[in-house]
Scaffold this motif. Sequence first.
Motif, PDB file in Angstrom:
ATOM      1  N   ARG A  70      -3.564   7.184   0.161  1.00  0.00           N
ATOM      2  CA  ARG A  70      -4.089   5.889  -0.284  1.00  0.00           C
ATOM      3  C   ARG A  70      -3.762   4.824   0.754  1.00  0.00           C
ATOM      4  O   ARG A  70      -2.619   4.717   1.224  1.00  0.00           O
ATOM      5  CB  ARG A  70      -3.501   5.516  -1.641  1.00  0.00           C
ATOM      6  N   ALA A  77       4.415   9.285   4.909  1.00  0.00           N
ATOM      7  CA  ALA A  77       4.909   8.667   3.677  1.00  0.00           C
ATOM      8  C   ALA A  77       5.691   7.387   3.943  1.00  0.00           C
ATOM      9  O   ALA A  77       5.882   6.570   3.033  1.00  0.00           O
ATOM     10  CB  ALA A  77       5.781   9.666   2.915  1.00  0.00           C
ATOM     11  N   ARG A  91       1.567  12.112  -0.707  1.00  0.00           N
ATOM     12  CA  ARG A  91       2.565  13.115  -1.108  1.00  0.00           C
ATOM     13  C   ARG A  91       2.007  14.511  -0.860  1.00  0.00           C
ATOM     14  O   ARG A  91       0.815  14.695  -0.657  1.00  0.00           O
ATOM     15  CB  ARG A  91       2.936  12.952  -2.576  1.00  0.00           C
ATOM     16  N   TYR A 146      -8.935   5.826  -0.363  1.00  0.00           N
ATOM     17  CA  TYR A 146      -8.201   7.001   0.104  1.00  0.00           C
ATOM     18  C   TYR A 146      -8.846   7.506   1.396  1.00  0.00           C
ATOM     19  O   TYR A 146     -10.034   7.273   1.653  1.00  0.00           O
ATOM     20  CB  TYR A 146      -8.252   8.134  -0.927  1.00  0.00           C
ATOM     21  N   ASP A 156       0.728   5.644   1.035  1.00  0.00           N
ATOM     22  CA  ASP A 156       0.961   6.252  -0.277  1.00  0.00           C
ATOM     23  C   ASP A 156       0.404   7.670  -0.229  1.00  0.00           C
ATOM     24  O   ASP A 156      -0.800   7.900  -0.416  1.00  0.00           O
ATOM     25  CB  ASP A 156       0.258   5.423  -1.357  1.00  0.00           C
ATOM     26  N   GLY A 207      -3.092  -0.396   0.292  1.00  0.00           N
ATOM     27  CA  GLY A 207      -1.880  -1.205   0.403  1.00  0.00           C
ATOM     28  C   GLY A 207      -1.749  -1.890   1.748  1.00  0.00           C
ATOM     29  O   GLY A 207      -0.912  -2.785   1.922  1.00  0.00           O
TER      30      GLY A 207
END
Length: 400
Positions: A329, A312, A318, A371, A316, A332
């Motif tokens: 993800r 994390a 969780r 992803y 991205d 980014g």
Amino acid sequence: MNPLLNQLQPYPFEKLRRLFAHIMPALLRPISFGMGEPKHPTPQFIKDAFINAVSGLAHYPSTVGSAELRQALAAWLQARYQLPTVDEATQVLPVAGSREALFALAQTVVNSSRPGALVVCPNPFYQIYEGAALLAGARPYFVSAQAQNFACDYNTVPSEVWARVQLLYVCTPGNPTGAVLRLEDWRQLFALSERYGFVIASDECYSEIYFDEAKPPLGGLQAAHLLGRGFERLLVLSSLSKRSNAPGLRAGFAAGDAALLKQFIQYRTYHGSALSPVVQAASIAAWSDEAHVRANRTQYRRKFEAVTPLLAEVLDVRMPDAGFYLWARVDGLGMDDTEFAQRLFAEYNVTVLPGSYLARDVGAVNPGRNYVRIALVAELDECVAGAQRMVAFCQGLKRI
């Protein structure tokens, strides 16, 4: 040859092999988060039960399995999902792992002589659903997961599509996202099934891997009971692969609608899917014990607690609702999922699965693109080491 075979796409791991074909990975010990195959040892008592039943090989097994196995399955379902009763004779059926039954069910349910037959699948999804639909003579209709909660939005499906649906696959907890269907989700699906007459197949093979012992994931049969309905047009499927770390056993069950199971048994009698007596004996032992399942959950919980905060920091990602995947993800970092997987493999010898390989384009949008799926199936130390390499990889990208 059956021309429907030409509609099948390569399996995700074949695509991954091609993606890596010309890459020489870094000279580090390989760590794979790619395949969702449990790496924890199979409990010894399950192996002992298998070995001790070898004398049973002298007889053909029944398609419906032994009375003892059906009793063990019914008892487990009642205890796990707080069901008042499950009829071991009519509402539960041993199968050779949930994968083969998920596929075979479509061959039983779909009436391809009806024009425009459809099978609804989540997106991203387990590719067996798509192949089952195509080889049954139907077309898959994909309902994409929403980015905010990874839940499928069935409100996006037009009524004229629902009118052609014969089978709907759900996966809860989901592969790859880990999302669990809530009671209101089930209420909606049951209402749609009642209105349009389609069958629901609930793939629940990850149901026993979760993080709060007081809050196990809701199952389809449990939801039906809580909503005051029977099991009409509903089958749930699960296996011992994840629950008991026994993927090689190829043992699971289908349970629910007795009328549907009666037809499924007829199909399977011709298909030749009876479980070997040694597999049945090992299955009875496994379904009758919860201590090893709790110990298994503890191992996964420790891995998620160690790995998720690390990743994390750079991705991205969780905690999922349940299951043993992280769905991270990566766009980014300035690249898509396939480039991320390629470069991570090349530079750090860590394998992850591109999310686009687990999904299909809907309206030119692939909900798995950008992803990657990270399967935390290895032992704790290896998972942490792999996560640390991923962190180093991502931090190196950000410094460029």
